[in-house]
Design an enzyme around this catalytic site. Structure first.
Site, PDB file in Angstrom:
ATOM      1  N   LYS A  22       0.918  -1.081   0.024  1.00 50.38           N
ATOM      2  CA  LYS A  22      -0.052  -0.070  -0.052  1.00 50.38           C
ATOM      3  C   LYS A  22       0.850   1.221  -0.157  1.00 50.38           C
ATOM      4  O   LYS A  22       0.598   2.083  -0.804  1.00 50.38           O
ATOM      5  CB  LYS A  22      -0.810   0.114   1.160  1.00 50.38           C
ATOM      6  CG  LYS A  22      -1.916   0.915   1.471  1.00 50.38           C
ATOM      7  CD  LYS A  22      -3.166   0.358   2.207  1.00 50.38           C
ATOM      8  CE  LYS A  22      -2.835   0.316   3.971  1.00 50.38           C
ATOM      9  NZ  LYS A  22      -2.533   1.428   4.355  1.00 50.38           N
ATOM     10  N   ASP A 334       2.889  -1.114  11.579  1.00 51.21           N
ATOM     11  CA  ASP A 334       1.639  -1.506  11.243  1.00 51.21           C
ATOM     12  C   ASP A 334       1.314  -3.067  11.394  1.00 51.21           C
ATOM     13  O   ASP A 334       0.256  -3.589  11.340  1.00 51.21           O
ATOM     14  CB  ASP A 334       1.579  -1.343   9.498  1.00 51.21           C
ATOM     15  CG  ASP A 334       1.654   0.099   9.441  1.00 51.21           C
ATOM     16  OD1 ASP A 334       1.129   0.762  10.416  1.00 51.21           O
ATOM     17  OD2 ASP A 334       1.753   0.452   8.147  1.00 51.21           O
TER      18      ASP A 334
HETATM   19  C1  S3P Z   1       2.818   4.916   5.976  1.00 48.27           C
HETATM   20  C2  S3P Z   1       3.733   5.377   7.159  1.00 48.27           C
HETATM   21  C3  S3P Z   1       3.242   4.979   8.711  1.00 48.27           C
HETATM   22  C4  S3P Z   1       2.377   3.599   8.386  1.00 48.27           C
HETATM   23  C5  S3P Z   1       1.342   3.920   7.356  1.00 48.27           C
HETATM   24  C6  S3P Z   1       1.542   4.026   6.092  1.00 48.27           C
HETATM   25  C7  S3P Z   1       3.328   5.684   4.596  1.00 48.27           C
HETATM   26  O1  S3P Z   1       2.585   5.970   9.031  1.00 48.27           O
HETATM   27  O2  S3P Z   1       1.790   3.398   9.693  1.00 48.27           O
HETATM   28  O3  S3P Z   1       0.447   2.781   7.464  1.00 48.27           O
HETATM   29  O4  S3P Z   1       3.125   5.052   3.969  1.00 48.27           O
HETATM   30  O5  S3P Z   1       4.298   6.324   4.765  1.00 48.27           O
HETATM   31  P1  S3P Z   1       3.506   7.086  10.155  1.00 48.27           P
HETATM   32  O6  S3P Z   1       4.062   7.851   9.092  1.00 48.27           O
HETATM   33  O7  S3P Z   1       2.486   7.952  10.649  1.00 48.27           O
HETATM   34  O8  S3P Z   1       4.413   6.297  11.129  1.00 48.27           O
END
Ligand code: S3P
Length: 453
Positions: A22, A334
């Site tokens: 994702k 995650d």
């Molecule tokens: C993501 C960063 C993470 C993660 C999220 C996806 C990203 O969040 O938890 O599911 O794609 O940059 P944070 O940047 O808030 O740690």
């Protein structure tokens, strides 16, 4: 509302693919939209979060054709986005909102970023503060949708006013209070348009997909440990990038549920093909090694923008209890809900610390997992920044609420696969945000997961 009915079944056996990553998918769509011409991105998750990013770029005038898991994107170049007619709806996706906040702050048009009920409760001060510090005209709202005072925490919707003729975002040196790839990427995206360099220091390196991809696309970006610097005025940079064809690796965050289930359901052995194993994401694999159930990795060719990829095979065995925290936790943030299922399979107390950020994800994941564990009869203690879980006991089938959070729904489903009796997980439409084929994938390995509408 859809629910999962889960019953325990025999061992999980077989080989599957998980949907595309994702995080990488969002970025591939963003960089494809900003490229100078037609890009092809294969292996997109098909989940709603990536679709939200696609919808936002369509709103800004980018032609994106989606056929199965392949997107053909007619990139418009860094300065080719146009003013959206309506708001930009980021749905459930925090990554879409925080990354686009950086990008649209640098444009000569104004817009509003909105999200669903869960996203509307998530803090946005972490991007609004540093964007304003570099001259962006961006403001969030309080929980009732009213304007907030400078320096106060704020939430969606985010309103962005255009930069006027002659205005440009400034360079930025910023010490990030929390390790966050969303904040880092937001500031790097805005930094592409800034008058000076962007220098960011994180407490711990968060996922580095943005840095890798920008580097691959020839943007002048340097990293050293937890410091990253992007200098758009570097002489060697032409101010844009050429079209690309990328393939998105499988999502380790989705694979995590299969890895956990294979330990929880005795006698299982699963092989997952083409999963992304970027070292800033592989904390769960390290944790499994600590627990004595290492995952075998066979390296494959790299995926999108220099992302490492491997086939993963689980080792049979009984995980042993462990302690998690610090840098390791950032690299598996995650995967904590899936990890809780692993901890249940390990006799004794497993402790998860330094996971405070979980309180501001799609739900408060510490509280949500505590409730799920309680429903299955697993002794546990909720900590301010984590959980203590007493594993090794038996699980009672339960009825649990997803709280609209895909990863809570999937972690509960995995626990249900090893529980006595039937488990019902209410409100699982959210699973489509990241792993729309969750039930089919598990069924193909022998699990008993029914979807009831
Ligand atoms: C993501 C960063 C993470 C993660 C999220 C996806 C990203 O969040 O938890 O599911 O794609 O940059 P944070 O940047 O808030 O740690």
């Amino acid at each position: 509302m859809t629910r999962f009915i889960v019953r325990s079944a025999g061992p999980l056996r077989g080989t599957v693919r998980v949907p595309g990553d994702k995080s990488i998918g969002h970025r591939a769509v963003i960089f494809g939209s900003l490229a100078r011409g037609r890009c092809v991105v294969r292996g997109l998750a098909g989940g709603e979060d990536n679709r939200s990013t696609i919808a936002c770029f369509r709103e800004m005038g980018v032609d994106i054709q989606l056929d199965g898991d392949t997107a053909v994107i007619e990139g418009v170049g860094l300065r080719g986005l146009s003013m959206p007619k309506g708001v930009l709806d980021c749905g459930n996706s925090g990554t879409t909102m925080r990354l686009l906040a950086g990008l649209v702050s640098a444009q000569r048009f104004g817009t509003r970023l909105v999200g669903d009920a869960s996203l509307s409760r998530r803090p946005m001060g972490r991007v609004v503060g540093p964007l304003r510090a570099r001259g962006a005209h961006i403001a969030g709202s309080d929980r009732e949708g009213r304007a907030v005072k400078e320096g106060e925490e704020c939430f969606p919707p985010l309103s962005i006013a255009p930069l006027v003729e002659g205005e440009q975002l400034a360079g930025l040196e910023y010490d990030m209070p929390v390790a966050s790839a969303q904040v880092k990427s937001c500031l790097l995206l805005s930094g592409l348009y800034a008058a000076g360099p962007t220098v960011l220091r994180e407490p711990v390196v968060s996922r580095d997909h943005t840095e890798r991809m920008l580097g691959e696309l020839g943007v002048p970006i340097q990293t050293a440990g937890s410091v990253v610097m992007l200098d758009p005025s570097a002489d060697e940079w032409s101010g844009g990038w050429d079209p690309f064809e990328w393939e998105v690796p499988g999502d380790l965050s989705s694979a995590a549920f299969l890895l956990a289930a294979a330990q929880l359901v005795e006698g299982s052995r699963v092989r997952l093909e083409g999963v992304g194993v970027n070292p800033t994401r592989t904390g769960l694999l390290d944790a499994m090694r600590l627990m004595g159930v290492p995952v075998q990795q066979e390296t494959r060719e790299e995926g999108a923008g220099g992302e490492p990829r491997a086939d993963l095979t689980t080792s049979p065995g009984r995980p042993r209890r462990t302690l998690l925290g610090g840098e390791l936790l950032v690299r598996m943030i995650d995967e904590v809900p899936a990890f809780c299922a692993l901890a249940v399979a390990a006799a004794g107390t497993t402790e998860i610390r330094d996971a405070r950020e979980l309180r501001v994800k799609e739900s408060d994941r510490i509280a949500a997992m505590a409730a799920v564990l309680g429903a299955f009869g697993v002794p546990h203690e909720e900590l301010e920044d984590g959980l203590r879980i007493e594993g090794g006991g038996s699980l009672q089938g339960a009825t649990v609420e997803s709280r609209g959070d895909h990863r809570i729904a999937m972690a509960a489903a995995v626990l249900g696969m090893a529980a006595e009796g039937e488990t019902v997980i209410e409100d699982v439409d959210c699973v489509a945000t990241s792993f729309p084929t969750f039930a089919e994938t598990f069924r193909s390995l022998g699990a008993d997961v029914e979807v009831q509408s």
